[in-house]
Design an enzyme around this catalytic site. Structure first.
Site, short mmCIF file in Angstrom:
data_model
loop_
_atom_site.label_atom_id
_atom_site.label_comp_id
_atom_site.label_asym_id
_atom_site.label_seq_id
_atom_site.Cartn_x
_atom_site.Cartn_y
_atom_site.Cartn_z
N GLN A 202 1.48 -11.43 -21.60
CA GLN A 202 0.38 -11.94 -20.77
C GLN A 202 0.54 -11.43 -19.34
OE1 GLN A 202 -0.14 -16.44 -21.82
NE2 GLN A 202 1.90 -15.81 -22.46
N ASN A 203 1.66 -10.77 -19.07
CA ASN A 203 1.94 -10.32 -17.71
C ASN A 203 1.16 -9.05 -17.38
OD1 ASN A 203 3.65 -12.44 -17.77
ND2 ASN A 203 5.53 -11.23 -17.91
N HIS B 293 -3.60 -9.40 -20.85
CA HIS B 293 -4.36 -9.79 -19.66
C HIS B 293 -4.55 -8.64 -18.67
CE1 HIS B 293 -3.30 -14.33 -20.36
NE2 HIS B 293 -4.12 -13.84 -21.26
N GLY C 191 9.26 -17.38 -21.92
CA GLY C 191 8.79 -17.58 -20.55
C GLY C 191 7.30 -17.77 -20.41
N SER D 212 4.19 -20.91 -20.54
CA SER D 212 3.93 -22.35 -20.63
C SER D 212 3.07 -22.68 -21.86
CB SER D 212 3.25 -22.85 -19.35
OG SER D 212 2.05 -22.14 -19.13
N PRO E 70 13.48 -22.54 -20.18
CA PRO E 70 14.29 -23.68 -19.74
C PRO E 70 13.53 -25.00 -19.81
CG PRO E 70 13.69 -22.28 -17.88
CD PRO E 70 13.23 -21.57 -19.11
N1 APR Z 1 13.13 -17.59 -18.32
C1 APR Z 1 12.32 -18.16 -19.25
N2 APR Z 1 11.28 -18.95 -18.94
C2 APR Z 1 11.05 -19.19 -17.63
C3 APR Z 1 11.84 -18.63 -16.61
C4 APR Z 1 12.93 -17.79 -17.00
N3 APR Z 1 13.74 -17.19 -16.10
N4 APR Z 1 11.36 -19.05 -15.41
C5 APR Z 1 10.28 -19.82 -15.68
N5 APR Z 1 10.10 -19.92 -17.02
C6 APR Z 1 9.04 -20.61 -17.75
C7 APR Z 1 8.46 -21.84 -17.08
O1 APR Z 1 9.21 -22.99 -17.43
C8 APR Z 1 7.06 -21.88 -17.65
O2 APR Z 1 7.02 -22.61 -18.87
O3 APR Z 1 7.96 -19.71 -17.83
C9 APR Z 1 6.74 -20.42 -17.96
C10 APR Z 1 5.72 -19.78 -17.03
O4 APR Z 1 4.49 -20.39 -17.28
P1 APR Z 1 3.16 -20.00 -16.46
O5 APR Z 1 3.46 -19.94 -15.00
O6 APR Z 1 2.09 -20.90 -16.92
O7 APR Z 1 2.90 -18.48 -16.94
P2 APR Z 1 2.17 -17.97 -18.25
O8 APR Z 1 2.44 -18.84 -19.40
O9 APR Z 1 2.52 -16.52 -18.38
O10 APR Z 1 0.65 -18.10 -17.85
C11 APR Z 1 -0.35 -17.60 -18.71
O11 APR Z 1 -2.05 -18.00 -17.09
O12 APR Z 1 -2.80 -17.98 -14.88
C12 APR Z 1 -2.82 -17.31 -16.09
O13 APR Z 1 -3.33 -15.06 -16.42
C13 APR Z 1 -2.27 -15.89 -16.01
O14 APR Z 1 -1.11 -14.64 -17.71
C14 APR Z 1 -1.14 -15.87 -17.01
C15 APR Z 1 -1.50 -17.02 -17.94
#
Ligand code: APR
Length: 245
Positions: free
Chosen positions: A100-101, A118, A185, A187, A212
């Site tokens: 998703q990154n 994305h 990593g 949510s 975590p």
């Molecule tokens: N290792 C593993 N997980 C981690 C770490 C780490 N070092 N640091 C943070 N996390 C976890 C957090 O606990 C959280 O559950 O990564 C997750 C990040 O979640 P979000 O910030 O919601 O990111 P993501 O799931 O990629 O978001 C999805 O939302 O805003 C949109 O388009 C954007 O692609 C993104 C999408």
């Protein structure tokens, strides 16, 4: 992370493996996540910065924010989590990364068969006709126009926009044939991407979550590893390497 809880014997070099990643895998490279307490969406309104309406209301604000994000990405490097995936892909030559990154760090780490759900923050396209448009960084921070007259915007998926069907179909094809699925990593809140781990499990894959923090997926997975990706992935790789040899 108890090694014995992963049924390594079930997986061979012909196994189909999917690494599904979110912002958490890049956080140890110094790139902000979105929904953590220090994440982007704790400080900014996502509808202002990551929607068509927000861009139309104040394009300069949006372009500056994306410019700042690119600057932070350019100063960062793939971390131990990304590099462990590179090593894993040598053990599992059919493996696929679905991310998703938009930061491009999987490519920089040498990961292969990367599906960017994305988009990519380093690319640009026309808001109206979708034509891909090359800009240098100085241009990308100001408003440019396509030959059709449409404004040029970052080539990423914004809230309220559909993912490319072609990209989504590639992701589904990988999910349908995979035996082992890592959710790393993320949510697991933004659909349709968040559906992929559940689909993989429905198709019979063994699903491992590395995060975590707890997510809506945590209670459903076969194994939940509550560690940072940069810690858990290298350890898992060592374990698989020892188990496969
Ligand atoms: N290792 C593993 N997980 C981690 C770490 C780490 N070092 N640091 C943070 N996390 C976890 C957090 O606990 C959280 O559950 O990564 C997750 C990040 O979640 P979000 O910030 O919601 O990111 P993501 O799931 O990629 O978001 C999805 O939302 O805003 C949109 O388009 C954007 O692609 C993104 C999408």
């Amino acid at each position: 992370m108890p090694g014995s809880s992963i049924p390594i014997h079930k997986f061979t070099s012909s196994s189909e493996v999917v690494f599904f990643t979110g912002a958490g895998i890049s956080s140890e490279s110094g790139i902000s996540t979105f929904r953590d307490p220090e994440g982007y969406w704790a400080k900014h309104d996502p509808m202002q910065l990551a929607s068509r309406q927000g861009f139309k209301a104040d394009p300069q604000l949006v372009l500056s924010w994306y410019g700042d994000r690119r600057e932070s990405i350019r100063g960062s490097f793939p971390n131990a989590g990304h590099l462990a995936i590179t090593n894993f892909q040598k053990l599992f030559p059919h493996s696929v990364v679905i991310t998703q990154n938009v930061d491009g760090l999987h490519f920089e780490a040498g990961n292969e068969r990367v599906i960017e759900l994305h988009g990519n923050i380093h690319r640009h396209k026309c808001l109206e006709c979708g034509t891909s448009i090359k800009l240098d960084e100085a241009q990308a921070r100001t408003l440019n126009f396509c030959t059709c007259g449409g404004s040029v915007r970052p080539d990423v998926i914004w809230f309220g926009e559909r993912l490319s069907m072609e990209i989504l179909n590639q992701a589904h094809a990988a999910i349908e044939s995979c035996d082992l699925f890592f959710s790393i990593g993320t949510s697991t809140q933004i659909y349709p991407a968040a559906q992929l781990p559940f689909d993989a499990q429905r198709h019979g894959a063994y699903v491992i979550e590395i995060n975590p923090d707890l997510t809506p997926l945590s209670s459903q997975v076969d194994l939940s590893i509550r560690e940072l990706a940069g810690t858990a992935l290298p350890k898992l790789y060592e374990e698989f390497y020892a188990g496969l040899s």
